[in-house]
Design an enzyme around this catalytic site. Sequence first.
Site, PDB file in Angstrom:
ATOM      1  N   LYS A  52       0.827  -1.203   0.000  1.00 55.71           N
ATOM      2  CA  LYS A  52       0.000   0.000   0.000  1.00 55.71           C
ATOM      3  C   LYS A  52       0.867   1.262   0.000  1.00 55.71           C
ATOM      4  O   LYS A  52       0.619   2.209  -0.750  1.00 55.71           O
ATOM      5  CB  LYS A  52      -0.956  -0.011   1.211  1.00 55.71           C
ATOM      6  CG  LYS A  52      -2.069  -1.067   1.074  1.00 55.71           C
ATOM      7  CD  LYS A  52      -2.867  -1.285   2.350  1.00 55.71           C
ATOM      8  CE  LYS A  52      -3.859  -2.440   2.178  1.00 55.71           C
ATOM      9  NZ  LYS A  52      -4.629  -2.766   3.389  1.00 55.71           N
ATOM     10  N   GLN A  96      -4.622  -1.604   9.737  1.00 58.26           N
ATOM     11  CA  GLN A  96      -4.573  -2.948   9.151  1.00 58.26           C
ATOM     12  C   GLN A  96      -5.126  -3.985  10.128  1.00 58.26           C
ATOM     13  O   GLN A  96      -4.763  -3.999  11.308  1.00 58.26           O
ATOM     14  CB  GLN A  96      -3.114  -3.285   8.761  1.00 58.26           C
ATOM     15  CG  GLN A  96      -2.952  -4.542   7.941  1.00 58.26           C
ATOM     16  CD  GLN A  96      -3.568  -4.471   6.546  1.00 58.26           C
ATOM     17  OE1 GLN A  96      -3.724  -3.395   5.968  1.00 58.26           O
ATOM     18  NE2 GLN A  96      -3.929  -5.608   5.997  1.00 58.26           N
ATOM     19  N   ASP A 119     -11.160   2.578   4.031  1.00 55.98           N
ATOM     20  CA  ASP A 119     -11.431   1.132   3.980  1.00 55.98           C
ATOM     21  C   ASP A 119     -12.932   0.865   3.849  1.00 55.98           C
ATOM     22  O   ASP A 119     -13.341  -0.254   3.509  1.00 55.98           O
ATOM     23  CB  ASP A 119     -10.956   0.463   5.282  1.00 55.98           C
ATOM     24  CG  ASP A 119      -9.623  -0.254   5.130  1.00 55.98           C
ATOM     25  OD1 ASP A 119      -9.340  -0.727   4.018  1.00 55.98           O
ATOM     26  OD2 ASP A 119      -8.893  -0.339   6.124  1.00 55.98           O
TER      27      ASP A 119
HETATM   28  N1  GUN Z   1      -6.865  -6.958   6.391  1.00 54.97           N
HETATM   29  C1  GUN Z   1      -7.170  -7.699   5.299  1.00 54.97           C
HETATM   30  N2  GUN Z   1      -7.728  -6.929   4.340  1.00 54.97           N
HETATM   31  C2  GUN Z   1      -7.773  -5.676   4.844  1.00 54.97           C
HETATM   32  C3  GUN Z   1      -8.246  -4.442   4.320  1.00 54.97           C
HETATM   33  O1  GUN Z   1      -8.757  -4.324   3.210  1.00 54.97           O
HETATM   34  N3  GUN Z   1      -8.103  -3.363   5.148  1.00 54.97           N
HETATM   35  C4  GUN Z   1      -7.577  -3.459   6.388  1.00 54.97           C
HETATM   36  N4  GUN Z   1      -7.515  -2.335   7.137  1.00 54.97           N
HETATM   37  N5  GUN Z   1      -7.127  -4.590   6.900  1.00 54.97           N
HETATM   38  C5  GUN Z   1      -7.235  -5.691   6.124  1.00 54.97           C
END
Ligand code: GUN
Length: 295
Positions: A52, A96, A119
């Site tokens: 990311k 995350q 998100d």
């Molecule tokens: N863990 C697995 N997929 C995601 C996601 O799309 N966003 C976040 N914040 N954590 C994750």
Amino acid sequence: MILIDGKQTAEIIKAELAVEVENIVKNGGKQPHLAAILVGNDGASETYIASKVKACKKVGFKSTLINFPATVSENELLQKVIEINNNADIDGLIVQLPLPKHISEKKVTETILPEKDVDGFHPLNVGKLALNLPTFISATPYGIMQLLERYKIETAGKHCVILGRSNIVGSPVSILLSRNTYPGNCTVTLCHSRTKNLEYYTKQADILIAALGKPDFVKANMVKDGVVVIDVGITRVSAPGTEKGYHITGDVDFDDVAPKCSYITPVPGGVGPMTIVALLKNTLLSLNNNLITNL
Ligand code: GUN
């Protein structure tokens, strides 16, 4: 059979985003800024976050990565979220997941300001999605919709069968594909662990979205000829002797199923890279204060 190349599509969208950012900055606007919080040392989470941050750099976004040890208190984490909520330079914040057990994911998610929740996990944003109001669409559903759109896959009147009812994928995708939009206007069946006679449904699917987290679960005898398959699975399967010691495996047995498909996403290189792009798109939408009703 056409391979839906998520990696290539993600690169194309990133190039489009880079041009947009360049124009914004050239015209005196603010550089988009994504903040990401990572708690602990989970290998998969570290990999996702690194991708990311790298993608931010590539499209000209500013990014701030905050690392906490797994022992961080819930309160300290919540204070950091509030600090970022109040930082006018930051357009989007992600924490995350998963988080260590002593921290409530619900509390953390609900503390993120909905306007910065790129998100799309905050209950207010999930509610808006359900009501077809402008909001952030979470990364995986957004990525899937982008792939259907970019490959001009017909969806109106098609029977879309979704395997898995998670809050992150199955449930929002079922809402998005039943909307009166493109992609959308599908007749949607949402299957889950209590569904009886699953094959009865999967064999009817014009579009099959597998998001149940069981490697190689979908076999050729479960689908009809010409099906469009979107594989959301990303399970690490142990592979001793390989460089990483594991393979990333989807929910669909690709070699078995692909010959019957009109379109199929590979794993890796299908939905995965699109989720990162979706996050970038949401951050840019946040900066522009221009949320999504229709894709
Ligand atoms: N863990 C697995 N997929 C995601 C996601 O799309 N966003 C976040 N914040 N954590 C994750």
